[in-house]
Scaffold this motif. Sequence first.
Motif, PDB file in Angstrom:
ATOM      1  N   ASP A 194       0.812  -1.213   0.000  1.00 42.73           N
ATOM      2  CA  ASP A 194       0.000   0.000   0.000  1.00 42.73           C
ATOM      3  C   ASP A 194       0.845   1.261   0.000  1.00 42.73           C
ATOM      4  O   ASP A 194       0.302   2.369  -0.058  1.00 42.73           O
ATOM      5  N   THR A 195       2.171   1.126   0.087  1.00 39.39           N
ATOM      6  CA  THR A 195       3.021   2.313   0.131  1.00 39.39           C
ATOM      7  C   THR A 195       3.185   2.959  -1.237  1.00 39.39           C
ATOM      8  O   THR A 195       3.641   4.091  -1.327  1.00 39.39           O
ATOM      9  N   GLU A 196       2.845   2.232  -2.296  1.00 29.62           N
ATOM     10  CA  GLU A 196       2.906   2.773  -3.652  1.00 29.62           C
ATOM     11  C   GLU A 196       1.537   2.636  -4.296  1.00 29.62           C
ATOM     12  O   GLU A 196       0.975   1.547  -4.333  1.00 29.62           O
ATOM     13  N   LYS A 197       1.007   3.741  -4.799  1.00 29.29           N
ATOM     14  CA  LYS A 197      -0.320   3.706  -5.419  1.00 29.29           C
ATOM     15  C   LYS A 197      -0.296   2.988  -6.761  1.00 29.29           C
ATOM     16  O   LYS A 197      -1.276   2.381  -7.159  1.00 29.29           O
ATOM     17  N   ASN A 198       0.838   3.072  -7.451  1.00 30.14           N
ATOM     18  CA  ASN A 198       0.929   2.472  -8.778  1.00 30.14           C
ATOM     19  C   ASN A 198       1.547   1.077  -8.676  1.00 30.14           C
ATOM     20  O   ASN A 198       2.695   0.941  -8.247  1.00 30.14           O
ATOM     21  N   PRO A 199       0.819   0.025  -9.051  1.00 30.75           N
ATOM     22  CA  PRO A 199       1.363  -1.332  -8.924  1.00 30.75           C
ATOM     23  C   PRO A 199       2.602  -1.572  -9.779  1.00 30.75           C
ATOM     24  O   PRO A 199       3.456  -2.379  -9.415  1.00 30.75           O
ATOM     25  N   GLN A 200       2.721  -0.864 -10.900  1.00 40.05           N
ATOM     26  CA  GLN A 200       3.903  -1.035 -11.748  1.00 40.05           C
ATOM     27  C   GLN A 200       5.142  -0.470 -11.065  1.00 40.05           C
ATOM     28  O   GLN A 200       6.231  -1.039 -11.149  1.00 40.05           O
ATOM     29  N   THR A 201       4.966   0.657 -10.374  1.00 43.73           N
ATOM     30  CA  THR A 201       6.082   1.226  -9.629  1.00 43.73           C
ATOM     31  C   THR A 201       6.525   0.274  -8.527  1.00 43.73           C
ATOM     32  O   THR A 201       7.720   0.071  -8.295  1.00 43.73           O
ATOM     33  N   LEU A 202       5.555  -0.313  -7.854  1.00 40.88           N
ATOM     34  CA  LEU A 202       5.851  -1.275  -6.796  1.00 40.88           C
ATOM     35  C   LEU A 202       6.622  -2.465  -7.347  1.00 40.88           C
ATOM     36  O   LEU A 202       7.635  -2.894  -6.775  1.00 40.88           O
ATOM     37  N   ARG A 203       6.160  -3.004  -8.445  1.00 38.58           N
ATOM     38  CA  ARG A 203       6.834  -4.141  -9.073  1.00 38.58           C
ATOM     39  C   ARG A 203       8.258  -3.761  -9.474  1.00 38.58           C
ATOM     40  O   ARG A 203       9.197  -4.528  -9.269  1.00 38.58           O
ATOM     41  N   GLN A 204       8.406  -2.554 -10.024  1.00 35.83           N
ATOM     42  CA  GLN A 204       9.719  -2.065 -10.457  1.00 35.83           C
ATOM     43  C   GLN A 204      10.692  -2.014  -9.281  1.00 35.83           C
ATOM     44  O   GLN A 204      11.856  -2.426  -9.403  1.00 35.83           O
ATOM     45  N   LEU A 205      10.223  -1.530  -8.147  1.00 35.25           N
ATOM     46  CA  LEU A 205      11.080  -1.441  -6.963  1.00 35.25           C
ATOM     47  C   LEU A 205      11.534  -2.814  -6.491  1.00 35.25           C
ATOM     48  O   LEU A 205      12.714  -3.016  -6.184  1.00 35.25           O
ATOM     49  N   ILE A 206      10.604  -3.766  -6.419  1.00 37.63           N
ATOM     50  CA  ILE A 206      10.951  -5.105  -5.934  1.00 37.63           C
ATOM     51  C   ILE A 206      11.954  -5.769  -6.872  1.00 37.63           C
ATOM     52  O   ILE A 206      12.927  -6.387  -6.422  1.00 37.63           O
ATOM     53  N   ILE A 207      11.730  -5.640  -8.167  1.00 35.33           N
ATOM     54  CA  ILE A 207      12.655  -6.232  -9.138  1.00 35.33           C
ATOM     55  C   ILE A 207      14.048  -5.648  -8.975  1.00 35.33           C
ATOM     56  O   ILE A 207      15.048  -6.374  -8.993  1.00 35.33           O
ATOM     57  N   ALA A 208      14.123  -4.337  -8.799  1.00 42.89           N
ATOM     58  CA  ALA A 208      15.434  -3.689  -8.669  1.00 42.89           C
ATOM     59  C   ALA A 208      16.142  -4.101  -7.381  1.00 42.89           C
ATOM     60  O   ALA A 208      17.370  -4.177  -7.338  1.00 42.89           O
ATOM     61  N   LYS A 209      15.372  -4.407  -6.346  1.00 45.29           N
ATOM     62  CA  LYS A 209      15.969  -4.720  -5.042  1.00 45.29           C
ATOM     63  C   LYS A 209      16.424  -6.170  -4.915  1.00 45.29           C
ATOM     64  O   LYS A 209      17.288  -6.478  -4.094  1.00 45.29           O
ATOM     65  N   ILE A 210      15.846  -7.094  -5.714  1.00 43.48           N
ATOM     66  CA  ILE A 210      16.206  -8.514  -5.603  1.00 43.48           C
ATOM     67  C   ILE A 210      16.836  -8.958  -6.921  1.00 43.48           C
ATOM     68  O   ILE A 210      16.148  -9.155  -7.921  1.00 43.48           O
ATOM     69  N   GLU A 265      16.037  -1.557 -13.034  1.00 44.94           N
ATOM     70  CA  GLU A 265      17.308  -1.242 -12.373  1.00 44.94           C
ATOM     71  C   GLU A 265      17.831   0.126 -12.784  1.00 44.94           C
ATOM     72  O   GLU A 265      18.334   0.895 -11.946  1.00 44.94           O
ATOM     73  N   LEU A 266      17.714   0.464 -14.061  1.00 44.37           N
ATOM     74  CA  LEU A 266      18.169   1.784 -14.520  1.00 44.37           C
ATOM     75  C   LEU A 266      17.341   2.892 -13.888  1.00 44.37           C
ATOM     76  O   LEU A 266      17.877   3.920 -13.452  1.00 44.37           O
ATOM     77  N   ASP A 267      16.035   2.692 -13.822  1.00 40.66           N
ATOM     78  CA  ASP A 267      15.182   3.717 -13.238  1.00 40.66           C
ATOM     79  C   ASP A 267      15.455   3.869 -11.746  1.00 40.66           C
ATOM     80  O   ASP A 267      15.497   4.986 -11.222  1.00 40.66           O
ATOM     81  N   TYR A 268      15.668   2.763 -11.054  1.00 41.31           N
ATOM     82  CA  TYR A 268      15.985   2.807  -9.625  1.00 41.31           C
ATOM     83  C   TYR A 268      17.283   3.578  -9.398  1.00 41.31           C
ATOM     84  O   TYR A 268      17.373   4.425  -8.506  1.00 41.31           O
ATOM     85  N   ARG A 269      18.252   3.285 -10.227  1.00 42.17           N
ATOM     86  CA  ARG A 269      19.568   3.950 -10.129  1.00 42.17           C
ATOM     87  C   ARG A 269      19.436   5.455 -10.306  1.00 42.17           C
ATOM     88  O   ARG A 269      20.089   6.244  -9.602  1.00 42.17           O
ATOM     89  N   LYS A 270      18.562   5.876 -11.232  1.00 43.77           N
ATOM     90  CA  LYS A 270      18.389   7.313 -11.473  1.00 43.77           C
ATOM     91  C   LYS A 270      17.588   7.975 -10.358  1.00 43.77           C
ATOM     92  O   LYS A 270      17.960   9.026  -9.846  1.00 43.77           O
ATOM     93  N   VAL A 271      16.474   7.358  -9.994  1.00 43.14           N
ATOM     94  CA  VAL A 271      15.547   7.985  -9.047  1.00 43.14           C
ATOM     95  C   VAL A 271      16.198   8.226  -7.691  1.00 43.14           C
ATOM     96  O   VAL A 271      15.955   9.247  -7.051  1.00 43.14           O
ATOM     97  N   PHE A 272      17.042   7.288  -7.252  1.00 44.65           N
ATOM     98  CA  PHE A 272      17.671   7.447  -5.950  1.00 44.65           C
ATOM     99  C   PHE A 272      19.086   8.006  -6.058  1.00 44.65           C
ATOM    100  O   PHE A 272      19.845   7.970  -5.094  1.00 44.65           O
ATOM    101  N   TYR A 319      22.326  -0.654  -4.385  1.00 43.68           N
ATOM    102  CA  TYR A 319      22.730   0.517  -5.183  1.00 43.68           C
ATOM    103  C   TYR A 319      24.191   0.442  -5.649  1.00 43.68           C
ATOM    104  O   TYR A 319      24.472   0.696  -6.830  1.00 43.68           O
ATOM    105  N   PRO A 320      25.137   0.076  -4.794  1.00 39.50           N
ATOM    106  CA  PRO A 320      26.518  -0.041  -5.280  1.00 39.50           C
ATOM    107  C   PRO A 320      26.662  -1.044  -6.422  1.00 39.50           C
ATOM    108  O   PRO A 320      27.403  -0.802  -7.384  1.00 39.50           O
ATOM    109  N   ALA A 321      25.933  -2.161  -6.339  1.00 36.66           N
ATOM    110  CA  ALA A 321      26.017  -3.167  -7.406  1.00 36.66           C
ATOM    111  C   ALA A 321      25.437  -2.625  -8.709  1.00 36.66           C
ATOM    112  O   ALA A 321      25.947  -2.920  -9.800  1.00 36.66           O
ATOM    113  N   LEU A 322      24.370  -1.816  -8.614  1.00 39.09           N
ATOM    114  CA  LEU A 322      23.777  -1.241  -9.821  1.00 39.09           C
ATOM    115  C   LEU A 322      24.718  -0.221 -10.446  1.00 39.09           C
ATOM    116  O   LEU A 322      24.783  -0.093 -11.679  1.00 39.09           O
TER     117      LEU A 322
END
Length: 526
Positions: free
Chosen positions: A345-361, A381-388, A417-420
């Motif tokens: 529930d922390t992300e309103k957009n399910p695609q954003t949520l999925r993107q975060l989980i994929i980038a983290k694992i 992973e590219l979007d995660y790297r940019k956003v943060f 993040y270092p690995a990305l």
Amino acid sequence: MTACVPSDAVGRRILCGTEYATVRYVGSVPPTAGIWLGVEWDDPQRGKHDGTYEGTRYYKCRHPQGGSFIRPNKANFGVDFLTAVKDRYGLNAEQDGAENIVMFGKKTVEFVGMDSIAEQQSQLNQLVGISVRDCAVSHAGQEEEIGRTCPNISHINLSKNLISSWETVTAIASQVQNLETLNISENKLRFPSTSTSLSGVFSKLRILALNQTNITWTEVLLCAPGWPALEELYLTSNNISVLERPDNVLHTLKLLDLSDNQLLDGNQLHRIAQLPRLEQLILRNTGISSIHFPDAGFGCKTKMFPLLQRLAINNNKISQWASINELDKLPSLRALQCHNNPLMDTEKNPQTLRQLIIAKISQLEVLNKSEILPDERKGAELDYRKVFGKDWLAAGGNWNPDENKPSEEFLAAHPRYPALCLKYGAPEEGELKGRQPLTLKNQLLTLTIKCPEKPEQKPVQKKLPESMTVQRVKGLLYRLLKIPGSELKLSYESSKLEGKEVELDNDLKPLQFYSIEDGDCVLVRW
């Protein structure tokens, strides 16, 4: 004891009409005459008291209204195993085949059909799979008779019967030489209080379902020495709250289902973390709120659950991203189910949520039963790297490797993040301009998706974050429009650019790079 009441009636399971109960008392109930059975109903709504009548306690119930007295002639104490088999398979060809398929967790085992069994009425010895679910089986019957009558069975479904003890289960199994699959779910059983190996009775058993049997984890471990070849164990809905370390047992186990047991906390999992061959762990609705592997630091792999490939933690209380970060420590994890947690529930957009989980694992290949394609992973992973990226800089990150010293706090929140940065390079300064630094909750754009060359494809509206890359949009459209493996070409048109299309020609650029606005139309061609 009267003729219609077995000598071992107390503790036995019975049927009264369609209701199940356990006998807790046999005897007189003054001032009435005759013998009564004091029973504890499975459904406490059926009862009247807790075993106390007219001020005298005859027995105890767990529920204050779970008990009542019935006459012995109202109680069905059940039949032996072979009588149930012959009744269902040999003498009653009218039975339908509705219970042919039996669920073991999410897996099905098909037993020989009741529809076709009429042709085999005199050939019980050919049966390989037998289902006597809900047939009031209560005991094994004559010794060795099962083996003589059904010598080839290897799969037995004994669920929802009147079996009251593990000893009855072993008495049946001891006559089945090649037993591989056994389902005794929905039988309220008494289990041994001391360890017993039973000398080979279950030596070939691979799949065992003990759902809704009131078994505890301690009792599982006491019985486990008798299951030397067990690969799948289903223990759902048993009120298991505390786990203990399995010492020298369950070494062959590949799948464990503990769903619908309220575990005290996520640390209980550490006690089963050394199961050497465990590949799948199902923890749906177990009440866990966090997962932590303390033996491994940021970016390292844990020694716990060394072969675990598939993990289900949906319908739990996980609310922090730290638990998702911890899952990257599992060395073999490939598939994850995690929906219906507060974190979702922390992300309103399910695609954003999925993107975060994929980038983290990093090694994840399937998320919530949906395959992660290579392009989707790269985009996430590219979007995660940019956003943060701005967070990284603010925490001490630097494009100069000698000066790159992000804080412990940043690494705890973003351990990958270092690995990305090693994988794609550190984000360039130009990429970070104008980006929101702390979150992926960017403005959502309401866009109309059209396929101009496919008029049969109706336009659809989707809300997409403006930070979403063209590559991620394509991945979404492949699934949304069920497009086969073709190369998508995207463009958009806007009311501000009448008669002009703008091609979305760089997969790595976000939508906002092309100045797409709310209400614009994305055109899809292939």
